[in-house]
Design an enzyme around this catalytic site. Structure first.
Site, PDB file in Angstrom:
ATOM      1  CE  LYS A  53      -3.663  -2.715   1.967  1.00 54.68           C
ATOM      2  NZ  LYS A  53      -4.362  -3.256   3.122  1.00 54.68           N
ATOM      3  CD  GLN A  97      -3.370  -4.829   6.289  1.00 50.00           C
ATOM      4  OE1 GLN A  97      -3.264  -3.820   5.622  1.00 50.00           O
ATOM      5  NE2 GLN A  97      -3.969  -5.913   5.856  1.00 50.00           N
ATOM      6  CG  ASP A 120      -9.823  -1.056   4.595  1.00 49.73           C
ATOM      7  OD1 ASP A 120      -9.523  -1.186   3.387  1.00 49.73           O
ATOM      8  OD2 ASP A 120      -9.176  -1.590   5.515  1.00 49.73           O
TER       9      ASP A 120
END
Ligand code: NDP
Length: 286
Positions: A53, A97, A120
């Site tokens: 990322k 994460q 997200d």
């Protein structure tokens, strides 16, 4: 024989478009969007995902800010960091994460993220916005799936779409995105009575189960679009999807390979979401 949908090329094109838009953003606002990543503990796979990322951010011109916390981080410490990132104007998106270490309450951490920085798309407010058909940040893998379906040029409106899997991460959001685009929708799961019959009706099939090649090629409707989200490692170390690729390819009109299909799209859509979040925050501040 199906046309292969090249997710690597599609993801590259999305990243190139985001890069151009980030340049425009910088000209207009004098700053670039910023993505904060939060990695707790030492899960090697998670560390690899976070690195990819950051690499994508560097490529498109988004500033990335990595926060690495030890495995023994407390819930309070993690929430404190999320709250601090919520307040920082140069942080447009926050990505925690997953999975988090077991002692941490994942739902509470996601709930703490400012919904407008939730790149997200997992915050309940963003899930509700999707459910209600309102503007909001959508989860990255489902966004990537929709992009690949659009890439084929087929019309989603009125098509029979079958999604196998109903997870919060993939199955449910992609199902609602297909519904939003006026597909006639069926969602299958582990209690579905006759999976082969449901799959056989699909003009668009999205397979997100996590069982190697469980969807047999012979079930696939001739000419259909097959999007295989599954990533399964076989004992001989090969990666395969949820669809029996070789046989399905003989029948489908379009099909994604594994690897090289949906996988590369997720990070590209994260870049797009970070840019979208940055724009929205600037408009909110005006
Ligand atoms: P989950 O394990 O959370 O969900 C799996 C879903 O499949 C569940 O809804 C389950 O049903 C359903 N299922 C299980 N067995 C069957 C069966 N026999 N018949 C029909 N449905 C079944 O997985 P995820 O959604 O998180 O991920 C799915 C796959 O996609 C995995 O291989 C994962 O690695 C991959 N993935 C890939 C990504 C990418 O490419 N970037 C991103 C995210 C995931 P029930 O609800 O009834 O239990």
């Amino acid at each position: 024989m199906a046309q292969i949908i090249d997710g690597t090329a599609a993801a590259r094109a999305v990243r190139a478009a985001v890069q151009r838009e980030v340049e425009g953003f910088q000209r207009e606002f004098g700053s670039v969007p910023g993505l904060a990543t939060v990695l707790v503990g030492d899960n090697a796979a998670s560390a690899t995902y976070v690195r990819s990322k950051h690499k994508a951010c560097a490529e498109v011109g988004i500033a990335s800010h990595g926060h690495e916390l030890p495995a023994h981080t407390t819930q309070e410490e993690l929430l404190h960091l999320v709250h601090a990132l919520n307040q920082q104007p140069h942080i447009s998106g926050i990505l925690v994460q997953l999975p988090l270490p077991a002692h941490l309450d994942t739902d509470a951490v996601i709930d703490a993220i400012d919904p407008d920085k939730d790149v997200d798309g997992l915050h309940p407010i963003n899930q509700a916005r999707l459910f209600a058909g309102r503007e909001g940040l959508r989860p990255c893998t489902p966004l990537g799936i929709m992009h690949l379906i659009d890439h084929t040029g087929i019309e989603i409106k009125g098509a029979r779409a079958v999604v196998t899997g109903r997870s919060i991460l993939v199955g449910k959001p992609v199902a609602f995105m297909l519904l939003e685009r006026h597909a006639t929708l069926t969602i299958c799961h582990s209690r579905t009575r006759d999976l082969a019959e449901e799959v056989g009706r699909a003009d668009i099939l999205v397979a997100a189960i996590g069982h190697a090649e469980m969807i047999r090629g012979a079930w696939v409707r001739p000419g259909s679009v097959v999007i295989d989200v599954g990533i399964n490692r076989l004992p001989d170390k090969r990666l395969v999807g949820d669809v029996e690729f070789a046989a399905a390819r003989e029948r489908a009109g379009f099909i994604t390979p594994v690897p090289g299909g949906v996988g590369p799209m997720t990070v590209a859509m994260l870049m797009q979401n970070t840019l979208t979040a940055a724009r929205r925050q600037l408009h909110r501040a005006r």
